[in-house]
Design a protein around this motif. Structure first.
Motif, PDB file in Angstrom:
ATOM      1  N   LEU A 125       2.863  -0.070   7.603  1.00 46.93           N
ATOM      2  CA  LEU A 125       3.102   1.242   8.213  1.00 46.93           C
ATOM      3  C   LEU A 125       4.391   1.860   7.669  1.00 46.93           C
ATOM      4  O   LEU A 125       4.455   3.077   7.429  1.00 46.93           O
ATOM      5  N   GLY A 126       5.413   1.024   7.461  1.00 46.75           N
ATOM      6  CA  GLY A 126       6.654   1.522   6.885  1.00 46.75           C
ATOM      7  C   GLY A 126       6.463   1.999   5.455  1.00 46.75           C
ATOM      8  O   GLY A 126       7.028   3.032   5.047  1.00 46.75           O
ATOM      9  N   GLN A 127       5.654   1.273   4.694  1.00 42.74           N
ATOM     10  CA  GLN A 127       5.370   1.683   3.315  1.00 42.74           C
ATOM     11  C   GLN A 127       4.641   3.026   3.290  1.00 42.74           C
ATOM     12  O   GLN A 127       4.945   3.890   2.455  1.00 42.74           O
ATOM     13  N   ILE A 128       3.697   3.199   4.209  1.00 44.91           N
ATOM     14  CA  ILE A 128       2.956   4.459   4.277  1.00 44.91           C
ATOM     15  C   ILE A 128       3.902   5.611   4.619  1.00 44.91           C
ATOM     16  O   ILE A 128       3.827   6.692   4.018  1.00 44.91           O
ATOM     17  N   ASP A 129       4.792   5.376   5.569  1.00 47.78           N
ATOM     18  CA  ASP A 129       5.769   6.418   5.916  1.00 47.78           C
ATOM     19  C   ASP A 129       6.614   6.798   4.698  1.00 47.78           C
ATOM     20  O   ASP A 129       6.902   7.981   4.468  1.00 47.78           O
ATOM     21  N   GLY A 162      -2.084   2.165   0.123  1.00 45.84           N
ATOM     22  CA  GLY A 162      -1.427   1.621   1.314  1.00 45.84           C
ATOM     23  C   GLY A 162      -2.228   1.884   2.570  1.00 45.84           C
ATOM     24  O   GLY A 162      -2.369   1.003   3.434  1.00 45.84           O
ATOM     25  N   LEU A 163      -2.778   3.067   2.682  1.00 39.15           N
ATOM     26  CA  LEU A 163      -3.569   3.414   3.867  1.00 39.15           C
ATOM     27  C   LEU A 163      -4.850   2.596   3.943  1.00 39.15           C
ATOM     28  O   LEU A 163      -5.279   2.181   5.026  1.00 39.15           O
ATOM     29  N   ILE A 164      -5.462   2.347   2.797  1.00 41.28           N
ATOM     30  CA  ILE A 164      -6.696   1.554   2.795  1.00 41.28           C
ATOM     31  C   ILE A 164      -6.391   0.078   3.055  1.00 41.28           C
ATOM     32  O   ILE A 164      -7.137  -0.604   3.776  1.00 41.28           O
ATOM     33  N   GLN A 165      -5.292  -0.420   2.488  1.00 45.16           N
ATOM     34  CA  GLN A 165      -4.921  -1.808   2.758  1.00 45.16           C
ATOM     35  C   GLN A 165      -4.606  -2.028   4.237  1.00 45.16           C
ATOM     36  O   GLN A 165      -4.798  -3.121   4.769  1.00 45.16           O
ATOM     37  N   LEU A 166      -4.131  -0.986   4.894  1.00 46.23           N
ATOM     38  CA  LEU A 166      -3.889  -1.069   6.338  1.00 46.23           C
ATOM     39  C   LEU A 166      -5.160  -1.470   7.063  1.00 46.23           C
ATOM     40  O   LEU A 166      -5.127  -2.245   8.037  1.00 46.23           O
ATOM     41  N   ARG A 167      -6.284  -0.959   6.603  1.00 50.36           N
ATOM     42  CA  ARG A 167      -7.567  -1.297   7.235  1.00 50.36           C
ATOM     43  C   ARG A 167      -7.843  -2.799   7.148  1.00 50.36           C
ATOM     44  O   ARG A 167      -8.221  -3.424   8.137  1.00 50.36           O
ATOM     45  N   ARG A 168      -7.679  -3.357   5.982  1.00 49.98           N
ATOM     46  CA  ARG A 168      -7.997  -4.779   5.821  1.00 49.98           C
ATOM     47  C   ARG A 168      -7.010  -5.662   6.579  1.00 49.98           C
ATOM     48  O   ARG A 168      -7.399  -6.681   7.157  1.00 49.98           O
ATOM     49  N   GLN A 169      -5.746  -5.275   6.572  1.00 55.51           N
ATOM     50  CA  GLN A 169      -4.758  -6.061   7.324  1.00 55.51           C
ATOM     51  C   GLN A 169      -5.034  -5.982   8.826  1.00 55.51           C
ATOM     52  O   GLN A 169      -4.892  -6.976   9.546  1.00 55.51           O
TER      53      GLN A 169
END
Length: 347
Positions: A125-129, A162-169
């Motif tokens: 989330l920090g990386q996305i920000d 980053g946003l898509i990896q958020l889904r898998r995490q």
């Protein structure tokens, strides 16, 4: 001549009742305590899954907006004439405004999330920000034409990834197995959509340079096929039927026909002069196909959040039953024992 209980016998009634109540009271306490502990653990698990699913749901619209801004940036950087550049500048500005609105909604949805999310999710989330903040440097470079198309593409790619990896995490961290599987199902669709948008970007860039990098296009296309297989493995019959129902129609046909020309007919050097599409028609077809995939993704994301909320409500009802029944039985035993003791005392 009637006989009456002696005083010691009468006095023995209450201690006896109290002694007899010890066992059911202990049993009830154990049952209730166990139910409350199990309910607490299950509720925490469902709350964690709900929080993660909410974060994922909030990210979907943002991804699509960023993908559209990336395409608009590539078109603006590749524009030749002044009228064409003016048109693409307007589209780029509108796409940026859509990203900002989606980012605001994304931030609002995440504001209520707890601080005890898994460390890798918080880091993501920090990386996305950070990626969203970086757009403030990317956009002026695109507008002035001072940024190379590949540099702009790389900046947007990092944010989308980053946003898509958020889904898998989030799917990995979710503690509710059915929800985790459906989150992976939606992730497979989100990644398919990104590969489609990569194809979109490769060809838009090719229109600007005169030739398409066919190797890059084929890599994105083949990866999309692999992700389609992953979706087919993970998805329920209902989600497969949903996909087939939604991903259909003229946008899909146009996208598929244009892709087929690139894969089967386009010269090896990537010359687009004989293409059956213009830059505008290509962009519209691929964007339309992407929206169809987004519709499936959004419905599954929404279903997951609703299913977790329903599971939490069911857990609460089950907890009330599991604790209420033993307590009710104990109360009946106590009332019966009191009545018995009183009748013994009167006797």
């Amino acid at each position: 001549m009637s006989q009456h209980p002696t005083a010691p016998a009468r006095r023995a009634g209450w201690p006896t009742v109290a002694f007899l109540l010890v066992v059911p009271t202990i049993i009830t306490a154990v049952l209730v305590g166990s139910s409350l502990t199990d309910a607490r653990d299950t509720t925490r698990s469902l709350d964690r899954t709900r929080d993660l699913a909410t974060a994922v749901l909030a990210s979907g619209a943002l991804v699509e907006a960023v993908q559209d801004e990336r395409a608009a940036a590539v078109r603006l950087l590749g524009a030749g004439t002044t009228p064409e550049r003016s048109r693409h500048q307007t589209a780029f500005t509108e796409a940026g405004a859509a990203v900002d609105r989606a980012a605001g909604d994304y931030a609002a949805r995440l504001a209520d999330l707890p601080s005890d999310l898994p460390a890798d999710v918080r880091e993501r989330l920090g990386q996305i920000d950070g990626g969203l903040r970086d757009l403030a440097q990317v956009r002026p470079g695109v507008t002035r034409g001072a940024l190379a198309p590949t540099d702009a593409i790389n900046a947007y790619d990092a944010l989308v990834d980053g946003l898509i990896q958020l889904r898998r995490q989030a799917a990995t961290a979710a503690e509710d197995p059915p929800s985790s599987r459906r989150m992976l199902t939606a992730a497979a669709i989100a990644e398919q959509k990104e590969r489609l948008h990569q194809e979109r970007t490769v060809v838009l860039h090719g229109h600007a340079t005169g030739t398409v990098d066919k190797t890059e296009f084929v890599a994105a296309h083949e990866s999309r096929g692999q992700l389609a297989e992953s979706f087919a493995t993970l998805a329920s019959a209902a989600d497969k039927a949903r996909f087939d129902r939604i991903v259909a129609g003229p946008d899909l046909r146009a996208s598929t026909d244009f892709e087929s020309w690139i894969l089967d007919t386009m010269p090896p050097g990537g010359d687009l002069r004989g293409a059956p599409f213009t830059s505008d028609s290509w962009d519209a077809a691929l964007a339309g196909h992407g929206r169809l995939l987004r519709d499936v993704e959004r419905e599954i994301d929404t279903d997951i959040v609703a299913a977790v909320a329903a599971a939490r409500a069911d857990e609460r009802r089950e907890m009330l039953l599991e604790t209420g029944i033993p307590v009710g039985i104990l109360l009946l035993i106590i009332v019966g024992s009191v009545l018995f003791a009183r009748s013994t005392k009167r006797g």
